[in-house]
Motif scaffolding. Sequence first.
Motif, PDB file in Angstrom:
ATOM      1  N   GLU A   1      39.228  33.597  57.192  1.00 29.51           N
ATOM      2  CA  GLU A   1      38.309  32.593  57.739  1.00 29.51           C
ATOM      3  C   GLU A   1      38.542  31.276  57.011  1.00 29.51           C
ATOM      4  OE1 GLU A   1      34.506  35.579  58.712  1.00 29.51           O
ATOM      5  OE2 GLU A   1      34.378  34.116  57.077  1.00 29.51           O
ATOM      6  N   ASP A   2      38.117  30.177  57.628  1.00 34.01           N
ATOM      7  CA  ASP A   2      38.286  28.866  56.993  1.00 34.01           C
ATOM      8  C   ASP A   2      37.353  28.688  55.804  1.00 34.01           C
ATOM      9  OD1 ASP A   2      40.263  28.132  58.753  1.00 34.01           O
ATOM     10  OD2 ASP A   2      38.877  27.198  60.165  1.00 34.01           O
ATOM     11  N   LYS A   3      36.145  29.207  55.922  1.00 32.49           N
ATOM     12  CA  LYS A   3      35.185  29.050  54.820  1.00 32.49           C
ATOM     13  C   LYS A   3      35.525  30.009  53.692  1.00 32.49           C
ATOM     14  CE  LYS A   3      31.961  32.052  57.313  1.00 32.49           C
ATOM     15  NZ  LYS A   3      30.599  32.205  57.858  1.00 32.49           N
ATOM     16  N   TYR A   4      35.376  29.510  52.446  1.00 35.71           N
ATOM     17  CA  TYR A   4      35.824  30.313  51.310  1.00 35.71           C
ATOM     18  C   TYR A   4      35.234  29.763  50.023  1.00 35.71           C
ATOM     19  CZ  TYR A   4      39.184  32.506  48.038  1.00 35.71           C
ATOM     20  OH  TYR A   4      39.773  33.212  47.021  1.00 35.71           O
ATOM     21  N   LYS A   5      34.574  30.632  49.257  1.00 36.18           N
ATOM     22  CA  LYS A   5      34.071  30.260  47.934  1.00 36.18           C
ATOM     23  C   LYS A   5      34.219  31.466  47.014  1.00 36.18           C
ATOM     24  CE  LYS A   5      30.646  26.798  49.379  1.00 36.18           C
ATOM     25  NZ  LYS A   5      29.213  26.407  49.335  1.00 36.18           N
ATOM     26  N   ARG A   6      34.753  31.204  45.833  1.00 37.47           N
ATOM     27  CA  ARG A   6      34.937  32.305  44.901  1.00 37.47           C
ATOM     28  C   ARG A   6      34.923  31.811  43.459  1.00 37.47           C
ATOM     29  NH1 ARG A   6      38.749  30.017  42.329  1.00 37.47           N
ATOM     30  NH2 ARG A   6      40.968  30.355  42.696  1.00 37.47           N
ATOM     31  N   PHE A   7      34.535  32.729  42.567  1.00 40.40           N
ATOM     32  CA  PHE A   7      34.648  32.519  41.134  1.00 40.40           C
ATOM     33  C   PHE A   7      35.721  33.471  40.609  1.00 40.40           C
ATOM     34  CE2 PHE A   7      30.316  30.711  41.240  1.00 40.40           C
ATOM     35  CZ  PHE A   7      30.474  29.648  40.359  1.00 40.40           C
ATOM     36  N   VAL A   8      36.490  32.993  39.638  1.00 43.42           N
ATOM     37  CA  VAL A   8      37.473  33.841  38.964  1.00 43.42           C
ATOM     38  C   VAL A   8      37.358  33.627  37.460  1.00 43.42           C
ATOM     39  CG1 VAL A   8      39.937  34.230  38.537  1.00 43.42           C
ATOM     40  CG2 VAL A   8      39.125  33.939  40.867  1.00 43.42           C
ATOM     41  N   ILE A   9      37.383  34.723  36.724  1.00 38.99           N
ATOM     42  CA  ILE A   9      37.479  34.643  35.270  1.00 38.99           C
ATOM     43  C   ILE A   9      38.660  35.501  34.828  1.00 38.99           C
ATOM     44  CG2 ILE A   9      36.368  35.053  33.049  1.00 38.99           C
ATOM     45  CD1 ILE A   9      33.681  34.744  34.328  1.00 38.99           C
TER      46      ILE A   9
ATOM     47  N   THR B   1      23.653  39.042  43.991  1.00 37.85           N
ATOM     48  CA  THR B   1      24.577  37.907  44.091  1.00 37.85           C
ATOM     49  C   THR B   1      23.950  36.654  43.504  1.00 37.85           C
ATOM     50  OG1 THR B   1      25.693  38.794  46.056  1.00 37.85           O
ATOM     51  CG2 THR B   1      25.841  36.420  45.687  1.00 37.85           C
ATOM     52  N   GLU B   2      22.703  36.386  43.860  1.00 35.47           N
ATOM     53  CA  GLU B   2      22.023  35.191  43.354  1.00 35.47           C
ATOM     54  C   GLU B   2      21.846  35.248  41.838  1.00 35.47           C
ATOM     55  OE1 GLU B   2      18.431  34.971  45.589  1.00 35.47           O
ATOM     56  OE2 GLU B   2      19.438  34.415  47.470  1.00 35.47           O
ATOM     57  N   GLU B   3      21.614  36.444  41.315  1.00 32.37           N
ATOM     58  CA  GLU B   3      21.465  36.603  39.871  1.00 32.37           C
ATOM     59  C   GLU B   3      22.777  36.283  39.152  1.00 32.37           C
ATOM     60  OE1 GLU B   3      20.068  40.029  36.639  1.00 32.37           O
ATOM     61  OE2 GLU B   3      20.081  40.470  38.785  1.00 32.37           O
ATOM     62  N   LEU B   4      23.893  36.780  39.701  1.00 33.54           N
ATOM     63  CA  LEU B   4      25.185  36.502  39.087  1.00 33.54           C
ATOM     64  C   LEU B   4      25.569  35.033  39.226  1.00 33.54           C
ATOM     65  CD1 LEU B   4      27.503  39.537  39.950  1.00 33.54           C
ATOM     66  CD2 LEU B   4      26.269  39.060  37.851  1.00 33.54           C
ATOM     67  N   LEU B   5      25.212  34.432  40.352  1.00 37.42           N
ATOM     68  CA  LEU B   5      25.538  33.024  40.562  1.00 37.42           C
ATOM     69  C   LEU B   5      24.903  32.130  39.509  1.00 37.42           C
ATOM     70  CD1 LEU B   5      25.479  32.525  44.441  1.00 37.42           C
ATOM     71  CD2 LEU B   5      27.424  32.338  42.897  1.00 37.42           C
ATOM     72  N   LYS B   6      23.710  32.484  39.064  1.00 33.55           N
ATOM     73  CA  LYS B   6      23.054  31.705  38.012  1.00 33.55           C
ATOM     74  C   LYS B   6      23.895  31.726  36.737  1.00 33.55           C
ATOM     75  CE  LYS B   6      18.316  32.440  39.668  1.00 33.55           C
ATOM     76  NZ  LYS B   6      16.996  33.067  39.369  1.00 33.55           N
ATOM     77  N   LEU B   7      24.441  32.903  36.414  1.00 31.14           N
ATOM     78  CA  LEU B   7      25.276  33.006  35.221  1.00 31.14           C
ATOM     79  C   LEU B   7      26.581  32.227  35.384  1.00 31.14           C
ATOM     80  CD1 LEU B   7      24.818  36.794  34.343  1.00 31.14           C
ATOM     81  CD2 LEU B   7      24.067  34.847  32.971  1.00 31.14           C
TER      82      LEU B   7
END
Length: 292
Positions: A79-87, A126-132
Amino acid sequence: MIREEYIERIYNPILEDLFVRYSDKLEGQSFYHTHNGYELYFLMVGKVNYYIDQQCYQIGPGTILTIRPGEYHRVELLEDKYKRFVINISSRYLDMHSTPHTNLSECFQQRPGNRPNIVVISQEQTEELLKLYNSLLDLKLETGYGQDVKTSSYVLFLLVKINLLFFSNKDDTPLPNVMPALVDKTIAYINEHLLENFSLDELSEQLFYNGTYISRKFKSITGLSIQQYILHKRIYLAQSYLKEGKSVTESCMLSGFNDYSNFSKTFKKYAGISPKQYQKRALESIWPIYFM
């Protein structure tokens, strides 16, 4: 943003203990590549094909995926929409902060029943992890006293939370592997005969497909030619021997290279540094925390 000198390399070294980044577009290598550390991938928005070695999984928002050092992987957007975190996290960092009661690498290493290390979490989780994660990103703007300690504290808390999510995951529903069978068989054959010199004709005879078709199909999935893939698998094997303290010559021979000059040249092409430099860094290097 990927550093320019690493863009064309299959082996993309992470030169820090922690490498934290967020993106709303596909970044990095579009081909199969690997790292010298662990990778924690958290997809928030979008749908992707995530390739790991001989597997491919279609994943969506709220998916956490963990990758071990040496596992080849790539992301394909659906899909065109895309958001991700990587560590990206070094083995040294995980070992240094683990305890006899809390093994922080468990979410990467433990795979009961050979299941992939993937967990899908709820919107609330998900919202809890996003805060971190957002707190970690805010810290990159700080340079003063305590920034490094606060960063490490957030990362350690995040790792504990993610390990607990994997431990509590009771979903035994098999995740379909959508990797094309021909590519799966090609990778399996390469792994089994990695130290041997075989031709495309021999591979064709074993898999009962035209060699040109096999090559084209393999590259369409991995982004690499078969020869590139074999060379890097051998280079990664040599890196393992170098980290064990074996000599450069011995590492060359044990990893399937019969010519030292060719080995040294190929190693530097894919790793970016000579075998001797790599061994020195692997045995002595202490890396700082870095954000991108």
